[in-house]
Design a protein around this motif. Structure first.
Motif, PDB file in Angstrom:
ATOM      1  N   TRP A  73       0.889  -1.150   0.059  1.00 57.20           N
ATOM      2  CA  TRP A  73      -0.031  -0.230  -0.065  1.00 57.20           C
ATOM      3  C   TRP A  73       0.722   1.276  -0.027  1.00 57.20           C
ATOM      4  CZ3 TRP A  73      -3.257  -1.955   4.837  1.00 57.20           C
ATOM      5  CH2 TRP A  73      -3.973  -2.985   4.410  1.00 57.20           C
ATOM      6  N   SER A 339      -6.312  -3.636  -3.389  1.00 59.11           N
ATOM      7  CA  SER A 339      -5.550  -4.278  -2.279  1.00 59.11           C
ATOM      8  C   SER A 339      -6.147  -4.151  -0.897  1.00 59.11           C
ATOM      9  CB  SER A 339      -4.104  -3.855  -2.170  1.00 59.11           C
ATOM     10  OG  SER A 339      -3.467  -4.816  -1.487  1.00 59.11           O
ATOM     11  N   LEU A 340      -6.639  -2.959  -0.709  1.00 62.07           N
ATOM     12  CA  LEU A 340      -7.378  -2.609   0.651  1.00 62.07           C
ATOM     13  C   LEU A 340      -8.382  -3.452   0.763  1.00 62.07           C
ATOM     14  CD1 LEU A 340      -6.540   1.207   0.950  1.00 62.07           C
ATOM     15  CD2 LEU A 340      -6.007  -0.485   2.541  1.00 62.07           C
ATOM     16  N   LEU A 341      -9.281  -3.207  -0.111  1.00 65.34           N
ATOM     17  CA  LEU A 341     -10.464  -4.093  -0.231  1.00 65.34           C
ATOM     18  C   LEU A 341     -10.601  -5.860  -0.078  1.00 65.34           C
ATOM     19  CD1 LEU A 341     -12.775  -2.099  -2.605  1.00 65.34           C
ATOM     20  CD2 LEU A 341     -12.786  -2.109  -0.130  1.00 65.34           C
ATOM     21  N   SER A 342      -9.328  -6.098  -0.647  1.00 67.15           N
ATOM     22  CA  SER A 342      -9.126  -7.681  -0.423  1.00 67.15           C
ATOM     23  C   SER A 342      -8.779  -7.797   0.837  1.00 67.15           C
ATOM     24  CB  SER A 342      -7.952  -7.768  -1.699  1.00 67.15           C
ATOM     25  OG  SER A 342      -7.843  -9.240  -1.488  1.00 67.15           O
ATOM     26  N   PHE A 343      -7.869  -7.176   1.323  1.00 72.32           N
ATOM     27  CA  PHE A 343      -7.410  -7.353   2.871  1.00 72.32           C
ATOM     28  C   PHE A 343      -8.440  -7.424   3.642  1.00 72.32           C
ATOM     29  CE2 PHE A 343      -5.759  -6.036   6.861  1.00 72.32           C
ATOM     30  CZ  PHE A 343      -4.836  -7.267   6.910  1.00 72.32           C
ATOM     31  N   ALA A 344      -9.603  -6.433   3.495  1.00 77.09           N
ATOM     32  CA  ALA A 344     -10.720  -6.256   4.468  1.00 77.09           C
ATOM     33  C   ALA A 344     -11.674  -7.401   4.306  1.00 77.09           C
ATOM     34  CB  ALA A 344     -11.366  -4.583   4.039  1.00 77.09           C
ATOM     35  N   SER A 345     -11.632  -7.812   3.090  1.00 76.97           N
ATOM     36  CA  SER A 345     -12.802  -8.843   2.829  1.00 76.97           C
ATOM     37  C   SER A 345     -12.091 -10.380   3.302  1.00 76.97           C
ATOM     38  CB  SER A 345     -13.560  -8.906   1.441  1.00 76.97           C
ATOM     39  OG  SER A 345     -12.166  -9.100   0.588  1.00 76.97           O
ATOM     40  N   SER A 346     -10.746 -10.516   3.456  1.00 74.36           N
ATOM     41  CA  SER A 346     -10.230 -11.689   3.456  1.00 74.36           C
ATOM     42  C   SER A 346     -10.864 -12.689   4.657  1.00 74.36           C
ATOM     43  CB  SER A 346      -8.667 -11.704   3.598  1.00 74.36           C
ATOM     44  OG  SER A 346      -8.283 -10.830   4.595  1.00 74.36           O
ATOM     45  N   PHE A 398      -6.989 -13.936   9.004  1.00 71.80           N
ATOM     46  CA  PHE A 398      -6.444 -12.957   7.833  1.00 71.80           C
ATOM     47  C   PHE A 398      -5.787 -13.930   6.981  1.00 71.80           C
ATOM     48  CE2 PHE A 398      -7.312  -9.347  10.513  1.00 71.80           C
ATOM     49  CZ  PHE A 398      -8.018  -8.530   9.425  1.00 71.80           C
TER      50      PHE A 398
END
Length: 419
Positions: A73, A339-346, A398
């Motif tokens: 990020w 990338s932020l959304l992918s991490f948040a939804s993981s 995560f």
């Protein structure tokens, strides 16, 4: 700009300090008292040295995982605020008048700098695995895979970015919907060709060599109504001592793949349990469920990115050196938000995956009727991969698309009681 850079570095360092404390000192990875002495207790199947190495390796590996994500990020953010993305755009335009070539050049510059800046952590991960005897691959072979990975990712990124920015320029308001529609056949195509085009770039795949074991697997496959040609072996012993098996591909190209390390280390009964587990994914259509879930998340994610990109450019365009979403210089912002959304939804996607894995374990134990082999399989997987039996909570939500070894072994050991 100086404030953004300064606070980003401070935030990253504070995050790193917190994770270091959490993973090495704050998290509780002890086995619950009521499970002491059971098959899930690592002290019953690991020696003192293996117990120590498991904790050390898992802690460092988990720390590298959490450090790598925000580093990506920060890299995207710095590329924007330092004007590097705008310079890449200008260089690509100065090199060619063709839009497609401009995109190819820009994506190459961006891919190269991101790879160069993330490579040190990637190399640390390689040396760590080498030190703990997980990785057996020599450095030249590892670098070969890194280079192949770079070019495969570059080719796919170039294709996606070319279509994406063409859609953004055609319809600034609805590009996200058209991009999602285009992603549906692309994702299906990628899943179809991966086993026969992409995977062979890294490893050699061939039919199972052990014909006696093959006969047992075919018998098991017949009970599950699975075509026999879907079982393959891959020569992973050249690269790792870890054990694994997986399902890949769709349609006529779908395959159940066994690592040769698994074949070399486990007995026939344990291998049959693993095969039954992988057959469960095939029978239960988990690959198609995964694709459907991925497409749903992609639709929601692209809509959110569309809104956030417009908002960021409107409010912070001068800081990010981007004034228009249609400008390819906005690509790092797009990748940052994705990338932020992918991490948040993981945590959500991992929870779904863990549910599927538990269902596959249940199917496998009902097909093989061998609790002992099932338990021994996961004990051996723990040894081979130096996996924590009871990882920290944040690591589980995560990182883990599978239930923890504690959960799997306890569940399978007591399966008769669960019925």
């Amino acid at each position: 700009m100086r404030k953004v850079i300064g606070w980003s570095i401070v935030g990253y360092l504070l995050f790193a300090l917190f994770l270091t404390w959490y993973l090495f000192y704050g998290a509780n990875t002890l086995i619950p008292a009521e499970l002491k002495g059971t098959a899930a207790d690592p002290e019953t199947f690991l020696n003192t040295r293996e117990l120590l190495l498991t904790e050390e390796y898992s802690q460092i590996r988990n720390l590298l995982f959490f450090l790598n994500i925000p580093l990506e990020w920060i890299i995207y953010l710095f590329i924007l605020v330092l004007g590097i993305s705008a310079k890449f755009r200008n260089w690509s335009k100065g090199t060619s008048n063709l839009s497609v070539l401009q995109t190819a050049i820009y994506v190459f510059y961006l891919s190269l700098i991101v790879k160069a800046l993330t490579f040190p952590l990637q190399y640390v991960g390689y040396t760590l695995s080498k030190q703990y005897n997980i990785t057996t691959q020599a450095f030249p072979g590892w670098m070969r895979d890194v280079i192949i990975d770079f070019w495969v990712n570059y080719a796919m990124t170039f294709l996606i970015v070319t279509v994406l920015y063409w859609l953004i320029r055609k319809s600034t308001k609805r590009w996200w919907l058209y991009a999602w529609l285009a992603s549906v056949p692309f994702a299906l195509f990628l899943m179809f060709v991966q086993p026969v085009i992409i995977d062979p770039l890294y490893n050699e795949f061939y039919p199972l060599k052990d014909k006696e074991l093959e006969a047992k697997i075919l018998t098991l496959a017949a009970e599950a109504n699975i075509p026999s040609e879907h079982v393959y072996e891959v020569n992973m012993s050249e690269k790792t001592n870890a054990l694994n098996a997986y399902v890949t591909g769709i349609g006529s190209n779908s395959r159940i793949v066994l690592w040769d390390t698994t074949l070399n280390r486990l007995g026939d009964e344990e291998i049959l349990f693993i095969m039954a587990h992988e057959m469960a994914h095939y029978v239960m259509k988990h690959i198609y469920v995964g694709i459907a879930g991925y497409l749903l998340l992609t639709l929601v994610g692209l809509f959110i990115v569309h809104k956030l990109m417009a908002l960021c450019i409107q409010r912070y365009g001068s800081l990010l050196k981007v004034n228009d979403m249609r400008d390819i210089a906005s690509l790092p912002l797009f990748l940052l938000l994705i990338s932020l959304l992918s991490f948040a939804s993981s945590p959500f996607s991992n929870a779904v995956s863990r549910y599927q894995e538990t269902s596959a374990d249940t199917y496998a134990i009902e097909l093989t009727h061998n609790n002992e082999a099932a338990v021994e399989t996961f004990q051996e997987l723990t040894k081979a991969g130096l996996s924590q039996v009871n990882p920290p909570f944040l690591v589980k939500i995560f990182r883990y698309g599978h239930p923890t070894m504690l959960e799997r072994i306890t569940y399978l050991e007591n399966y008769e009681k669960n019925e």
